[in-house]
Design a protein around this motif. Sequence first.
Motif, short mmCIF file in Angstrom:
data_model
loop_
_atom_site.label_atom_id
_atom_site.label_comp_id
_atom_site.label_asym_id
_atom_site.label_seq_id
_atom_site.Cartn_x
_atom_site.Cartn_y
_atom_site.Cartn_z
N ASN A 154 1.44 -1.29 0.19
CA ASN A 154 -0.07 0.00 -0.63
C ASN A 154 0.85 0.87 -0.06
O ASN A 154 2.01 1.09 0.82
CB ASN A 154 -0.92 0.01 1.22
CG ASN A 154 -1.96 -1.38 1.19
OD1 ASN A 154 -2.43 -1.08 0.18
ND2 ASN A 154 -2.76 -1.71 2.85
N PHE A 155 0.51 2.47 -0.20
CA PHE A 155 0.74 3.54 -0.31
C PHE A 155 -0.12 4.64 0.00
O PHE A 155 -0.80 4.54 0.17
CB PHE A 155 1.70 3.83 -1.69
CG PHE A 155 1.18 4.38 -3.27
CD1 PHE A 155 0.11 5.54 -3.25
CD2 PHE A 155 0.19 2.79 -3.62
CE1 PHE A 155 -0.78 5.37 -4.20
CE2 PHE A 155 -0.66 3.33 -4.57
CZ PHE A 155 -1.54 4.51 -5.16
N SER A 214 5.79 -5.53 9.99
CA SER A 214 7.61 -5.03 10.14
C SER A 214 8.17 -4.42 9.19
O SER A 214 9.26 -4.72 9.40
CB SER A 214 7.88 -6.93 10.36
OG SER A 214 7.57 -7.79 9.63
N LYS A 215 7.10 -4.77 7.77
CA LYS A 215 7.91 -3.94 6.87
C LYS A 215 7.69 -2.18 7.14
O LYS A 215 8.68 -1.41 6.71
CB LYS A 215 6.97 -4.15 5.23
CG LYS A 215 7.57 -6.08 5.30
CD LYS A 215 6.90 -6.49 3.48
CE LYS A 215 7.50 -7.29 3.13
NZ LYS A 215 7.12 -8.10 1.77
N VAL A 216 6.82 -1.65 7.47
CA VAL A 216 7.04 -0.79 8.20
C VAL A 216 7.49 -0.01 8.72
O VAL A 216 7.81 0.97 8.85
CB VAL A 216 5.19 -0.20 8.07
CG1 VAL A 216 4.40 1.27 8.22
CG2 VAL A 216 4.08 -0.51 6.72
N ASN A 276 10.04 11.39 13.88
CA ASN A 276 10.60 11.19 12.41
C ASN A 276 11.83 10.59 11.49
O ASN A 276 11.60 10.22 10.19
CB ASN A 276 12.14 12.97 12.88
CG ASN A 276 12.07 13.61 13.18
OD1 ASN A 276 11.30 14.51 13.22
ND2 ASN A 276 12.47 14.60 14.60
N GLN A 277 11.94 9.00 12.20
CA GLN A 277 12.00 8.17 11.33
C GLN A 277 11.31 7.28 10.59
O GLN A 277 11.74 6.58 9.34
CB GLN A 277 13.04 7.42 12.14
CG GLN A 277 14.18 6.53 11.74
CD GLN A 277 15.04 6.83 11.22
OE1 GLN A 277 16.18 8.40 11.95
NE2 GLN A 277 15.73 6.10 9.85
N VAL A 311 8.99 5.78 5.59
CA VAL A 311 7.97 5.98 5.23
C VAL A 311 7.89 6.58 3.86
O VAL A 311 7.34 5.86 2.70
CB VAL A 311 6.81 5.62 5.78
CG1 VAL A 311 5.12 6.84 4.92
CG2 VAL A 311 6.15 5.12 6.76
N ASN A 312 8.59 8.00 3.76
CA ASN A 312 8.34 8.40 2.90
C ASN A 312 9.32 7.81 1.42
O ASN A 312 9.21 7.64 0.79
CB ASN A 312 8.82 9.45 2.99
CG ASN A 312 7.93 10.98 2.92
OD1 ASN A 312 6.41 10.68 3.14
ND2 ASN A 312 7.70 11.83 4.78
N GLU A 313 10.48 6.70 2.14
CA GLU A 313 11.28 6.20 0.77
C GLU A 313 10.65 5.24 0.73
O GLU A 313 11.25 4.65 -0.29
CB GLU A 313 12.54 6.15 1.91
CG GLU A 313 13.31 7.58 2.17
CD GLU A 313 13.95 8.10 1.03
OE1 GLU A 313 14.60 7.21 0.41
OE2 GLU A 313 13.56 9.06 0.37
#
Length: 362
Positions: free
Chosen positions: A160-161, A292-294, A331-332, A337-339
Amino acid sequence: MRIVQIIDSLEVGGAERMAVNYANSLARKIEFSGLISTRNEGLLLEHLDEKVTYLFLKKKSTIDLSAIFRLRNYLKKNKVDFIHAHSSSFFIAVLVKITMPWIRIIWHDHYGISQDLSLRKSLTLKFSSFLFLGIISVNDSLQKWAQDYLNCKNLIYFPNFIIKPTVFFDSFQLKGKDSQRIICVANLRPQKNHELLINGAKEIHKKFPEWTFHLVGKDFNDSYSANLLELVKEKRLSENVFFYGAVNNIQQLLKQSEIAVLTSLSEGLPLAVLEYGLAKLPVVVTNVGEISKVVPSSKEGLVIDSNNLSQFVDSIQILIENQHVRKSLGNQLNFYVNENFGEKSILKEYLIWLKSLTTITK
């Protein structure tokens, strides 16, 4: 390329939001982007980009001939190449393809209870999959299930994005005190395990009575939600745990919050956690599905075992007591997420995949 998304409703939910995200994102990248809601409209209609061509089918039954003819006319008029069918909307897409064989169907599997797929059976889906050109799964387990059970070999995993909101709505004020709010975005369904959250809220209240919990998500007015309300009353948390129902301004409510949680027993790849990252919130989430991927490490958030009350309470306490930890984690997670879950890279891969499928069928 001319693509239409089909979804059963535009009520606030993960599959529904992804249908809108795809339609909006594609609107500026391809010749034609459309979106069709088959049975119900909803709050997400207000999020639809003005460049997306929209149709509401008003489907009344499983085989609704009027709705099928409306869909056929829409597809012909707009010269649609691909139907991107989300979740159970595949069935009306298949019915139309029987009379319009040149239409290509992509099925998007958003199934949220992916911890144990051994009991997931659907003969209708199994036979329909003969007519799918490709299948998108939102996690590895669903892709493996499709490979073993369905009759389509063009399988791919796309996470998902999220897309940054382009439409802003008037925001109401969350209850409780500023800088002392904990939010959970999840429809009131059993697999979301709000009981863990409420039980945790009781323990947190003993040590930090000023902190409050805010539950945002659709109430289906069933026994599950009734039990949650009773549990809040039983634990005397009516001034500490608040329910808001479905809303269309999630990001604005997240800005009023300090910590975000998700206590699910089962998930696919939850959009809520991506939303948390977009809002730079520190998170406490259960280790289910693709979470865990997020949140791949302790640098991005605190991941706990499913249904573990002590871990949940301890993790919330860590965040309450350490403002610098909250800021660092938020912040991390935002950066990660953005990357990894931004629309640009995923839409690029999606269009490349569709073009490759077109080559296969020629």
